[in-house]
Write a protein that holds these residues in place. Sequence first.
Motif, PDB file in Angstrom:
ATOM      1  N   UNK A 279      81.867 -75.869  95.639  1.00 39.00           N
ATOM      2  CA  UNK A 279      81.681 -74.453  95.324  1.00 39.00           C
ATOM      3  C   UNK A 279      82.785 -74.031  94.371  1.00 39.00           C
ATOM      4  N   UNK A 280      82.389 -73.372  93.289  1.00 35.91           N
ATOM      5  CA  UNK A 280      83.367 -72.829  92.345  1.00 35.91           C
ATOM      6  C   UNK A 280      83.285 -71.308  92.399  1.00 35.91           C
ATOM      7  N   UNK A 281      84.425 -70.677  92.660  1.00 36.84           N
ATOM      8  CA  UNK A 281      84.505 -69.217  92.710  1.00 36.84           C
ATOM      9  C   UNK A 281      85.502 -68.717  91.676  1.00 36.84           C
ATOM     10  N   UNK A 282      85.310 -67.476  91.269  1.00 34.29           N
ATOM     11  CA  UNK A 282      86.259 -66.835  90.360  1.00 34.29           C
ATOM     12  C   UNK A 282      87.043 -65.819  91.176  1.00 34.29           C
ATOM     13  N   UNK A 283      88.337 -66.061  91.363  1.00 38.18           N
ATOM     14  CA  UNK A 283      89.204 -65.190  92.152  1.00 38.18           C
ATOM     15  C   UNK A 283      90.314 -64.671  91.248  1.00 38.18           C
ATOM     16  N   UNK A 284      90.297 -63.345  91.028  1.00 38.16           N
ATOM     17  CA  UNK A 284      91.303 -62.705  90.156  1.00 38.16           C
ATOM     18  C   UNK A 284      91.356 -63.367  88.782  1.00 38.16           C
ATOM     19  N   UNK A 285      90.179 -63.681  88.261  1.00 35.85           N
ATOM     20  CA  UNK A 285      90.103 -64.260  86.922  1.00 35.85           C
ATOM     21  C   UNK A 285      90.449 -65.730  86.853  1.00 35.85           C
ATOM     22  N   UNK A 286      90.692 -66.365  87.993  1.00 41.29           N
ATOM     23  CA  UNK A 286      91.026 -67.780  88.028  1.00 41.29           C
ATOM     24  C   UNK A 286      89.938 -68.551  88.783  1.00 41.29           C
ATOM     25  N   UNK A 287      89.727 -69.801  88.381  1.00 39.57           N
ATOM     26  CA  UNK A 287      88.729 -70.633  89.031  1.00 39.57           C
ATOM     27  C   UNK A 287      89.288 -71.257  90.301  1.00 39.57           C
ATOM     28  N   UNK A 288      88.468 -71.269  91.338  1.00 42.02           N
ATOM     29  CA  UNK A 288      88.865 -71.866  92.605  1.00 42.02           C
ATOM     30  C   UNK A 288      87.783 -72.854  93.033  1.00 42.02           C
ATOM     31  N   UNK A 289      88.196 -74.084  93.328  1.00 43.97           N
ATOM     32  CA  UNK A 289      87.260 -75.143  93.695  1.00 43.97           C
ATOM     33  C   UNK A 289      87.362 -75.438  95.189  1.00 43.97           C
ATOM     34  N   UNK A 290      86.196 -75.511  95.848  1.00 52.05           N
ATOM     35  CA  UNK A 290      86.148 -75.833  97.262  1.00 52.05           C
ATOM     36  C   UNK A 290      85.201 -77.004  97.463  1.00 52.05           C
ATOM     37  N   UNK A 291      85.619 -77.932  98.313  1.00 56.33           N
ATOM     38  CA  UNK A 291      84.754 -79.052  98.692  1.00 56.33           C
ATOM     39  C   UNK A 291      83.995 -78.660  99.949  1.00 56.33           C
ATOM     40  N   UNK A 292      82.695 -78.896  99.968  1.00 57.38           N
ATOM     41  CA  UNK A 292      81.889 -78.582 101.148  1.00 57.38           C
ATOM     42  C   UNK A 292      82.532 -79.199 102.389  1.00 57.38           C
ATOM     43  N   UNK A 293      82.796 -78.348 103.415  1.00 52.42           N
ATOM     44  CA  UNK A 293      83.492 -78.810 104.609  1.00 52.42           C
ATOM     45  C   UNK A 293      82.780 -79.920 105.338  1.00 52.42           C
ATOM     46  N   UNK A 294      81.470 -80.062 105.103  1.00 52.55           N
ATOM     47  CA  UNK A 294      80.720 -81.119 105.767  1.00 52.55           C
ATOM     48  C   UNK A 294      81.101 -82.491 105.221  1.00 52.55           C
ATOM     49  N   UNK A 295      81.824 -82.511 104.096  1.00 51.39           N
ATOM     50  CA  UNK A 295      82.313 -83.771 103.542  1.00 51.39           C
ATOM     51  C   UNK A 295      83.670 -84.165 104.117  1.00 51.39           C
ATOM     52  N   UNK A 296      84.239 -83.311 104.974  1.00 55.31           N
ATOM     53  CA  UNK A 296      85.566 -83.582 105.527  1.00 55.31           C
ATOM     54  C   UNK A 296      85.530 -83.493 107.050  1.00 55.31           C
ATOM     55  N   UNK A 297      84.798 -84.377 107.710  1.00 53.56           N
ATOM     56  CA  UNK A 297      84.717 -84.335 109.176  1.00 53.56           C
ATOM     57  C   UNK A 297      86.033 -84.761 109.815  1.00 53.56           C
TER      58      UNK A 297
END
Length: 487
Positions: A279-297
């Motif tokens: 998931x890529x989000x824009x937070x305060x004009x900056x890009x934030x990358x998140x890995x789906x938590x289901x990939x990190x059991x």
Amino acid sequence: MLKQSLQFKLSQKLSPQQIQLMKLIQLPTQAFEQRLQEELVENPALENGKEEVEDYDDFNDTNDDYDDYEDNERIETDDINIDEYLSNDETPDYKYQTNNYSDDDEEKSMPFVAGVTFHQDLLNQLHTFILEDSEREIAEFLVGSIDDTGYIRRSIQDIVDDLAFTQGIYTDETTVERILTIVQELEPAGVGARDLQECLLLQLKHKTPTESIDLAIDIIQNQFDAFTKKHYDKLLQKYEVTKEQLKKGIDEIEKLNPKPGGAYDGNQKPIEHVVPDFTIKIVDGELELLLNGRNAPELHISKDYQEMLQSYKDTSEKSASQKDAVQFIKQKLDSAKWFIDAIKQRQETLFVTMNAIMHYQQEYFLEGDETKLRPMILKDIADMVGLDISTVSRVANSKYVDTPYGTKLIKDFFSEAMKNDQGEDVSTIEIKKILQNVIDAEDKMKPLPDDKLAELLKEKGYPIARRTIAKYREQLDIPVARLRKKI
């Protein structure tokens, strides 16, 4: 004469663990979860969840000397009996089941829905018709000859021959033609047609007659070639109608289903749901990358298995049977530890690769404009993260990312570079987007041919040959100018 010679050869081979790691990296989230469940079932030394355990590495140094133990040594311990533990694996499931339920208890199991297939539905409809036995046999054979799209792709003569050879039914083409008209009355409308023209005609004849429907029937029946080639001027002249009247008739045709069998719910394949891996989000004009938590059991090594190994380590007397059992335990513990490490390495590989792609295409992810996508090949990302090109390819080919502009397949961000009129490298994705915009804005009564499209893109700063335009147009699934024409 025999000769012997000595040769030195340098070769690189992947270990089984490396191959398994590559396979794990390639799996998208849903497939990875399935693989994880399989491993949990196969390896009892691997457990799901978070638990405080001792460092498994301590056991590696103390258990590498199995070959030094004598076969006549015995083990006696009250803490654990490994033979009994291993025997549990052989206990049938039914021995764990109890019968504490009353016959009056409510049934808790979920009922299953038995679906009806496309062909079974047609046969059920056919049974409502009054037919002689010989006619019904031919009709059922015709229904069996209908493919999943709703068409009969065989000639009447072939069907007559098959009836004789396979069913022992001797008939003629006239009879089969007559019974085929009965089959073509089944729902959905258009089923049993032998070609597109007949399919459209059957659907139109099922509709309530209107002026537009009558015109549409006449066009399909008598001017099908002119209609498919979009020779609207010829149709206007032929039927002496206004453009608005012709447009209404053509609109009726365009509403029809060219594959009536595909509209049947029971014939549709299950819908595949895409689970984004990132998931890529824009937070305060900056890009934030998140890995789906289901990939990190959260996984850990079984404490029971560790205690078994520790018990064997602390015992001075050891037997051959106990030695074999502990070697089995050690194998399972090694496998569990490797799997946990492999998952962590998979997480790191996925994250650093997607993070590099995100920063490489930062302008696009901030604005969402596809024309901002930079030319990007696998080697560009491989060089940034220090991984092999094949590893980057495995990450990109089957993974999706959830962006503020929709869920995208990662490999779609990769493209070759081309030069614009200023000598700058631009992405082929950008050029395709410009081409799409030009075609969308064209006059549909006079769509632009490929050579004219090439001229317009050259004016916009993209000098591209006509054959390249044709290639990009086909990749975008856009038909030639003649077939884009509308009235």
